[in-house]
Enzyme design. Structure first.
Site, short mmCIF file in Angstrom:
data_model
loop_
_atom_site.label_atom_id
_atom_site.label_comp_id
_atom_site.label_asym_id
_atom_site.label_seq_id
_atom_site.Cartn_x
_atom_site.Cartn_y
_atom_site.Cartn_z
N GLY A 65 11.51 17.87 102.89
CA GLY A 65 12.59 17.58 103.53
C GLY A 65 12.87 16.20 103.61
N GLU A 78 1.73 17.82 105.69
CA GLU A 78 2.41 17.38 107.06
C GLU A 78 1.32 16.61 108.01
OE1 GLU A 78 4.77 20.19 104.88
OE2 GLU A 78 2.84 20.10 105.18
N ASP A 95 5.07 23.88 107.56
CA ASP A 95 6.05 24.64 108.12
C ASP A 95 6.81 25.29 106.86
OD1 ASP A 95 7.35 22.22 106.92
OD2 ASP A 95 9.08 22.52 108.43
N GLY A 99 8.94 20.89 102.05
CA GLY A 99 9.95 21.89 101.84
C GLY A 99 10.21 22.29 100.27
#
Length: 352
Positions: A68, A140, A148, A117
């Site tokens: 992301g 992350e 996530d 992402g």
């Protein structure tokens, strides 16, 4: 139709509809606009009988997607109220769930770098193709965040404690290890990708793959399973580190040093997330949990600090708060799992 400067391109050839992430200078990092456009395209193609297969690729030579747009998240968490990031995650995680339940074959070409992402828009697909250039990771914890986009679901399903190792260290895996961990299905040499994409426009997926799939170069994780499974089975990050340091294998000690450089809070929340994801079982409740955790991270100091150190200032010297694993309490961890009331992601158990 798509313009050449659009951040995501769409076109249909033969029986195949194609998504091309088109921000090569940003390694195709996902923005909220891109997520929404992909979702709209999937809606249209699901209803279009001429589209039999969906394929996602990345523009440029470096990879499918690096994740992301974390700089935007940094600015929102530091200067805003977090609502833009929460809205992005809400749509992104819903897209991840949709990809997992898509009614037509969804072929993800996971060539080059596929992280964060990027894993979310590929590894939930029904057909995941890696190459000898693939570098798949959920990094992350290095930015004070937690895996996530359904990453804790995918890694919780990996054999033994391989997923725990990848989630905590953020280690990159190649083709063979991505297959071993269940993050991919097929290895196709990068030089054969063009032939595969051409074949997909004319043939069903299995027939198109038959001419291109090859045995990948040997990985590294299978030979490390003995110490990975023994060390990462511990219920506390401190004990994992202690066990790693006690191993004779230099790779285990290197993993311990890697962990000690990550955000202590993110490590503990990640371990708790993975263990809970195993119990939750299905993707949708795990995404609901990840949304709680992600929103809580916006109010914690390590996310802004981690992105600052790695991406904004690039000094690679994050000042984590708390600084040590011992200082992160159970209450600190539990706060990340606090229900959001009306603000929950609210995915039902199975989306069709």
């Amino acid at each position: 139709m798509s313009g050449a400067e659009d951040p995501v391109l769409f076109h249909t050839t033969g029986r195949t509809a194609r998504i091309t992430l088109n921000r090569p200078r940003a390694l195709n990092a996902l923005t909220h606009t891109m997520v929404r456009r992909i979702d709209e395209a999937l809606t249209a193609w699901e209803r279009d009988p001429a589209v039999e297969t969906v394929v996602i690729t990345g523009a440029g030579e470096r990879g499918l997607c690096a994740g992301g747009d974390i700089r935007a998240i940094h600015d929102d968490a530091r200067d805003g109220d977090g609502t833009a990031s929460a809205a992005f995650w809400r749509d992104e995680y819903r897209l991840n769930a949709r990809i997992a339940r898509y009614s037509k074959p969804y072929v993800a070409v996971m060539d080059g770098i596929v992280m964060g992402g990027g894993v979310g828009v590929s590894a939930h697909g029904s057909v995941r193709v890696v190459t000898e250039r693939s570098r798949v990771a959920m990094p992350e914890t290095g930015i004070g965040f937690v895996p996530d986009v359904g990453g804790t679901h995918l890694l919780a399903l990996a054999p033994g404690e391989l997923g725990t190792h990848l989630a905590l260290t953020g280690a990159q895996v190649g083709a063979a290890d991505a297959l071993l961990c269940g993050l991919a299905d097929h290895h196709v040499p990068a030089a054969s990708l063009r032939d595969l994409l051409d074949a997909l426009t004319e043939l069903p997926v299995e027939e198109a793959l038959a001419g291109s799939v090859r045995t990948p170069p040997q990985g590294v994780l299978a030979a490390q399973r003995h110490w990975i499974d023994a060390c990462y089975a511990a219920d506390a990050v401190e004990e994992i580190v202690r066990r790693l340091l006690a191993q004779d294998d230099p790779a285990a000690k290197e993993a311990a040093e890697t962990l000690l450089a990550k955000s202590p809070t993110a490590l503990k929340v990640t371990l708790a997330s993975l263990r809970r994801a195993r119990r939750l079982g299905r993707l949708e409740p795990v995404l609901n949990q990840e949304y709680r955790v992600s929103c809580a991270a916006l109010d914690a100091p390590d996310l802004v600090e981690g992105i600052r150190a790695q991406v904004v200032d690039k000094d690679r010297r994050p000042r984590w708060s708390p600084k040590t694993l011992a200082e992160v309490t159970d209450a600190d961890v539990e706060r990340f799992f606090t229900p959001l009331g009306e603000g929950e992601l609210g995915l039902p158990p199975v989306m069709r």
